[in-house]
Structures are given as structure tokens and as C-alpha cells.
Design an enzyme around this catalytic site. Structure first.
Site, mmCIF file in Angstrom:
data_model
loop_
_atom_site.group_PDB
_atom_site.id
_atom_site.type_symbol
_atom_site.label_atom_id
_atom_site.label_comp_id
_atom_site.label_asym_id
_atom_site.label_seq_id
_atom_site.Cartn_x
_atom_site.Cartn_y
_atom_site.Cartn_z
ATOM 1 N N SER A 224 -3.408 21.487 -5.178
ATOM 2 C CA SER A 224 -2.744 21.166 -6.690
ATOM 3 C C SER A 224 -2.626 22.457 -7.347
ATOM 4 O O SER A 224 -2.398 22.477 -8.663
ATOM 5 C CB SER A 224 -3.551 20.088 -7.311
ATOM 6 O OG SER A 224 -4.766 20.075 -7.017
ATOM 7 N N HIS B 162 2.779 18.658 -2.309
ATOM 8 C CA HIS B 162 1.680 18.135 -3.254
ATOM 9 C C HIS B 162 1.961 16.395 -3.456
ATOM 10 O O HIS B 162 2.797 16.077 -4.103
ATOM 11 C CB HIS B 162 1.852 18.730 -4.666
ATOM 12 C CG HIS B 162 0.669 18.623 -5.552
ATOM 13 N ND1 HIS B 162 0.809 18.591 -6.711
ATOM 14 C CD2 HIS B 162 -0.567 17.949 -5.156
ATOM 15 C CE1 HIS B 162 -0.043 17.966 -7.403
ATOM 16 N NE2 HIS B 162 -1.332 17.873 -6.423
ATOM 17 N N GLU C 181 5.700 17.155 -4.643
ATOM 18 C CA GLU C 181 6.050 18.426 -5.191
ATOM 19 C C GLU C 181 6.313 19.057 -3.890
ATOM 20 O O GLU C 181 5.334 19.168 -3.182
ATOM 21 C CB GLU C 181 5.286 18.823 -6.217
ATOM 22 C CG GLU C 181 5.338 18.092 -7.579
ATOM 23 C CD GLU C 181 4.342 18.696 -8.498
ATOM 24 O OE1 GLU C 181 4.777 19.250 -9.628
ATOM 25 O OE2 GLU C 181 3.100 18.849 -8.211
ATOM 26 N N ASN D 8 1.241 18.985 -12.787
ATOM 27 C CA ASN D 8 -0.057 19.475 -13.219
ATOM 28 C C ASN D 8 -0.215 20.234 -14.694
ATOM 29 O O ASN D 8 -1.059 20.241 -15.337
ATOM 30 C CB ASN D 8 -1.090 19.780 -12.031
ATOM 31 C CG ASN D 8 -1.682 18.830 -11.557
ATOM 32 O OD1 ASN D 8 -1.541 17.539 -11.962
ATOM 33 N ND2 ASN D 8 -2.084 19.238 -10.042
HETATM 34 N N1 3HC Z 1 0.260 0.774 0.317
HETATM 35 C C1 3HC Z 1 1.449 0.250 -0.324
HETATM 36 N N2 3HC Z 1 1.260 -0.365 -1.534
HETATM 37 C C2 3HC Z 1 -0.162 -0.377 -1.769
HETATM 38 C C3 3HC Z 1 -1.154 -0.132 -1.169
HETATM 39 C C4 3HC Z 1 -0.974 0.812 0.137
HETATM 40 N N3 3HC Z 1 -2.056 1.037 0.842
HETATM 41 N N4 3HC Z 1 -2.339 -0.198 -1.843
HETATM 42 C C5 3HC Z 1 -1.799 -0.885 -3.036
HETATM 43 N N5 3HC Z 1 -0.414 -0.918 -2.742
HETATM 44 C C6 3HC Z 1 0.218 -1.688 -4.014
HETATM 45 C C7 3HC Z 1 -0.332 -2.922 -4.529
HETATM 46 O O1 3HC Z 1 0.034 -3.980 -3.908
HETATM 47 C C8 3HC Z 1 0.327 -2.969 -5.927
HETATM 48 O O2 3HC Z 1 1.483 -3.433 -5.617
HETATM 49 P P1 3HC Z 1 2.147 -4.186 -7.132
HETATM 50 O O3 3HC Z 1 2.440 -3.267 -8.249
HETATM 51 O O4 3HC Z 1 3.770 -4.926 -6.559
HETATM 52 O O5 3HC Z 1 1.438 -5.438 -7.371
HETATM 53 C C9 3HC Z 1 0.548 -1.529 -6.565
HETATM 54 O O6 3HC Z 1 0.526 -0.683 -5.121
HETATM 55 C C10 3HC Z 1 -0.776 -0.844 -7.332
HETATM 56 O O7 3HC Z 1 -1.718 -1.141 -6.700
HETATM 57 P P2 3HC Z 1 -3.165 -1.768 -7.319
HETATM 58 O O8 3HC Z 1 -3.488 -3.048 -6.651
HETATM 59 O O9 3HC Z 1 -4.216 -0.860 -6.964
HETATM 60 O O10 3HC Z 1 -2.888 -1.983 -8.791
HETATM 61 P P3 3HC Z 1 -3.026 -1.398 -10.147
HETATM 62 O O11 3HC Z 1 -2.064 -2.033 -10.899
HETATM 63 O O12 3HC Z 1 -4.521 -1.501 -10.606
HETATM 64 O O13 3HC Z 1 -2.572 0.241 -9.981
HETATM 65 C C11 3HC Z 1 -2.742 2.500 -9.992
HETATM 66 C C12 3HC Z 1 -3.567 1.246 -10.037
HETATM 67 C C13 3HC Z 1 -1.866 2.642 -8.701
HETATM 68 C C14 3HC Z 1 -3.765 3.757 -9.838
HETATM 69 C C15 3HC Z 1 -2.005 2.492 -11.444
HETATM 70 O O14 3HC Z 1 -2.967 2.338 -12.297
HETATM 71 C C16 3HC Z 1 -1.250 4.162 -11.550
HETATM 72 O O15 3HC Z 1 -0.207 4.124 -10.988
HETATM 73 N N6 3HC Z 1 -1.995 4.962 -12.197
HETATM 74 C C17 3HC Z 1 -1.669 6.147 -12.358
HETATM 75 C C18 3HC Z 1 -2.030 7.109 -11.539
HETATM 76 C C19 3HC Z 1 -1.667 8.492 -11.569
HETATM 77 O O16 3HC Z 1 -1.010 8.839 -12.607
HETATM 78 N N7 3HC Z 1 -1.821 9.354 -10.472
HETATM 79 C C20 3HC Z 1 -1.469 10.589 -10.564
HETATM 80 C C21 3HC Z 1 -2.617 11.582 -10.537
HETATM 81 S S1 3HC Z 1 -2.274 13.244 -10.774
HETATM 82 C C22 3HC Z 1 -2.327 13.628 -8.984
HETATM 83 O O17 3HC Z 1 -2.580 12.712 -8.258
HETATM 84 C C23 3HC Z 1 -2.289 14.880 -8.614
HETATM 85 C C24 3HC Z 1 -3.648 15.780 -8.542
HETATM 86 O O18 3HC Z 1 -3.256 17.179 -7.922
HETATM 87 C C25 3HC Z 1 -4.352 15.802 -9.732
#
Ligand code: 3HC
Length: 284
Positions: free
Chosen positions: A118, A139, A151, A190
Site C-alpha cells: 500500500s 493493491h 488499484e 490511501n
Molecule cells: N465473499 C463474498 N461476499 C462476502 C464474503 C466473501 N468471502 N464474506 C462476506 N461477504 C458479503 C456478506 O454476505 C455481506 O453481504 P450483504 O451486504 O449483501 O449482506 C457483505 O459481504 C458484507 O459482509 P459482512 O457480513 O462482513 O458485513 P458488514 O455489513 O459488517 O460489513 C465491512 C463489513 C464489509 C467491513 C463494511 O463495514 C465495510 O465495507 N467497511 C469499510 C471497509 C473499508 O473501507 N476497507 C478499505 C480499507 S483500506 C485498505 O484496505 C487499503 C490498505 O492499503 C490500508
């Protein structure tokens, strides 16, 4: 890409291996020891089972993915891979070492070597290999099976053919949306996200607002799926710190300097979800 390698099976590597295997490839996952392999396998299994239980992935697709994945502690097992995606800890010395090892073992001179870094310049990783034109940044975003973005970062030496092959793989096979970024610290997402997370930590550190109110503000007031402190816990405080340090080193802007609270919590091992405690508690 029928033969994919993933190096590192932490938060990101496990998600990358899962989606590559679900897309039908044979995936070899290299980890440093059997304990790390066990944790990686557990993470993938948990994610797959949740996806099946939620009706997102058919049971037979999950079973095919399970059968498609093989763990190893030996880089030599990557010898016949068409693409290897590196997803080890966000530490330059470790990543350079891993890239040297991957480059030494992968036999096809046209195989693609991708990194999920990242923050580390792609060119630095490319320059320790014999094939900088085949090295590229891919990414992903956490959780990888859920978030659709990749990315794509070409270094000054990445060939246009490499970018085209990676774009096709990410979109047609992994079903991701691709955006391109120059090889600059933070890339696109980021560079925007980390200063926001650091502002939230500073707000907490200064006593301006409580952790609960900061997060509630952004979830309820701006419809973000989670607040900035919960998101820092999800990303990992260590990873957030590492990205912030790279951004600060590159641009020297005060708002990119990691706040002391983030450094101290990382030093204390309060890394967020993965250790059960960060800005919030995840102990059951
Ligand atoms: N395959 C496919 N779908 C899946 C899955 C899998 N393995 N695991 C879960 N899902 C589905 C779930 O069924 C759910 O579907 P729905 O919305 O239709 O019900 C959906 O994905 C969300 O899963 P969760 O059950 O975990 O549900 P939450 O509603 O609690 O969501 C979250 C959690 C997805 C983490 C959400 O809060 C979110 O998107 N948060 C923001 C995360 C974010 O910003 N990430 C970026 C971070 S920055 C980064 O990564 C870069 C690095 O370099 C720092």
C-alpha cells in the site's frame, strides 16, 4: 491465469488467495511457517463459510476453491506460476527479500510479479528482480472478497503489456474494478484515506471527542459503512502507521505525520481486530 501464487496469507493474502481460487485457478500460497499457514487457512475457511451461509457463494464453488488451494513454506513451489501476488507485511526490507526469492524461483521469464503493497514504491521492488518490466502493483482492499476495487500501479519500467495483462486478469477473472495510480506513496486511495484516519486519531488523542462519538459522527452523519477508528482497527494500526510513515517520508507534510497515540498503541501490540484490541475491543 491458471497457476497463481500468493505469498503471505494474512488479512490481505488470504482474501486474494480466496478470490483467485474461487475464480478457478490453482493457487499456491507461501507462508513463512506452519503456524502462519494454519492461521491463514483458518481465515480463508471462515470467510468462505460465511459467504456460503449468506448465500453469496454456492457450496460447490467454495469446495472447488478449497481444493484449488495448496499451502507451502517453500518458494521453490512457485516455479511454474504465471502470476505471483506478494502480500506480506508492509515492511520494505521484508518485501525486498520476498521479491528476490520469488524472482529466483519463478521460471517463466514472462510471469507477472505483483505486489499488494500500500505504500512502498513499486520501482524499488522491481529493481531487485531480473524482470522489472513484469513487476506491477495490484493493491486490493480489505476485506478483499467483498470490496471490488484494485488499484493498478505501474512503475517507470513496467511494460504496457504487463499492465494490460494485469488489468484483464483483475477485471475479467477476479471481477474487480480497476483504477490506475502513479507510483507515489499512498497511491490514490490511501493518499486520501490515511490523512482522514490520522485526523480521527488526533481528535481522540487531544480529547476533542470520544472514540464512539467520532465514529458515530461519520457512520450516522455521513453514511460511511464504519467510522474512522473502527476502520483503522480493521486495517490494523501497524499497517496504518506504516502507510502514514511512507506518506510522510515522501511528501513531508505535517498532516501526514503519524500521531504519537498511533505509534504507542502499535508498540503496545494494540493493533485492532487482529489482536482483539485497538480503539475498540473485539474480545468475545
Ligand atoms: N465473499 C463474498 N461476499 C462476502 C464474503 C466473501 N468471502 N464474506 C462476506 N461477504 C458479503 C456478506 O454476505 C455481506 O453481504 P450483504 O451486504 O449483501 O449482506 C457483505 O459481504 C458484507 O459482509 P459482512 O457480513 O462482513 O458485513 P458488514 O455489513 O459488517 O460489513 C465491512 C463489513 C464489509 C467491513 C463494511 O463495514 C465495510 O465495507 N467497511 C469499510 C471497509 C473499508 O473501507 N476497507 C478499505 C480499507 S483500506 C485498505 O484496505 C487499503 C490498505 O492499503 C490500508
Amino acid at each position: 491465469m491458471d497457476r497463481v501464487g500468493v505469498v503471505g496469507c494474512g488479512l490481505m493474502g488470504s482474501g486474494i488467495a480466496e478470490i483467485a481460487a474461487r475464480a478457478g485457478a490453482n493457487v499456491i500460497i507461501v507462508e513463512q511457517d506452519t503456524a502462519a499457514m494454519g492461521r491463514g487457512l483458518e481465515r480463508i475457511e471462515k470467510s468462505l463459510s460465511r459467504a456460503v451461509a449468506a448465500g453469496k457463494v454456492p457450496e460447490d464453488e467454495a469446495n472447488r476453491a478449497r481444493a484449488n488451494m495448496l499451502f507451502s513454506v517453500d518458494y521453490a513451489d512457485l516455479w511454474d506460476r504465471e502470476i505471483v501476488i506478494e502480500a506480506v507485511a508492509e515492511d520494505e526490507a521484508i518485501k525486498l527479500d520476498v521479491f528476490r526469492k520469488i524472482d529466483a524461483e519463478v521460471k517463466d521469464p514472462e510471469a507477472l510479479l505483483a505486489t499488494n503493497t500500500s505504500s512502498i514504491p513499486i520501482i524499488k521492488l522491481a529493481m531487485v528482480t531480473k524482470r522489472p518490466e513484469y513487476v506491477i502493483g495490484m493493491h486490493f482492499f480489505n476485506p478483499v472478497p467483498v470490496l471490488k476495487l484494485v488499484e493498478m500501479i505501474s512503475s517507470l519500467l513496467t511494460s504496457p503489456e504487463t499492465s494490460a495483462r494485469v488489468r484483464a486478469y483483475a477485471t475479467d477473472t477476479l471481477h474487480k474494478r480497476v483504477i490506475t495510480s502513479p507510483d507515489r506513496a499512498g497511491f490514490v486511495v490511501n493518499a486520501l484515506l490515511i490523512p482522514y484516519l490520522l485526523s480521527a486519531v488526533r481528535m481522540l488523542e487531544s480529547g476533542f471527542a470520544s472514540a464512539e462519538d467520532i465514529d458515530t459522527g461519520m457512520v450516522v452523519g455521513c453514511a460511511h459503512p464504519m467510522g474512522p477508528l473502527a476502520l483503522t482497527d480493521l486495517i490494523g494500526l501497524d499497517t496504518t502507521l506504516a502507510v502514514a510513515q511512507s506518506l510522510y517520508e515522501e511528501f513531508k507534510e505535517p498532516h501526514l505525520a503519524p500521531p504519537p497515540l498511533l505509534s504507542r498503541m502499535t508498540q503496545a501490540g494494540l493493533l485492532g481486530r487482529k489482536t482483539g484490541q485497538g480503539f475498540f475491543s473485539y474480545k468475545s
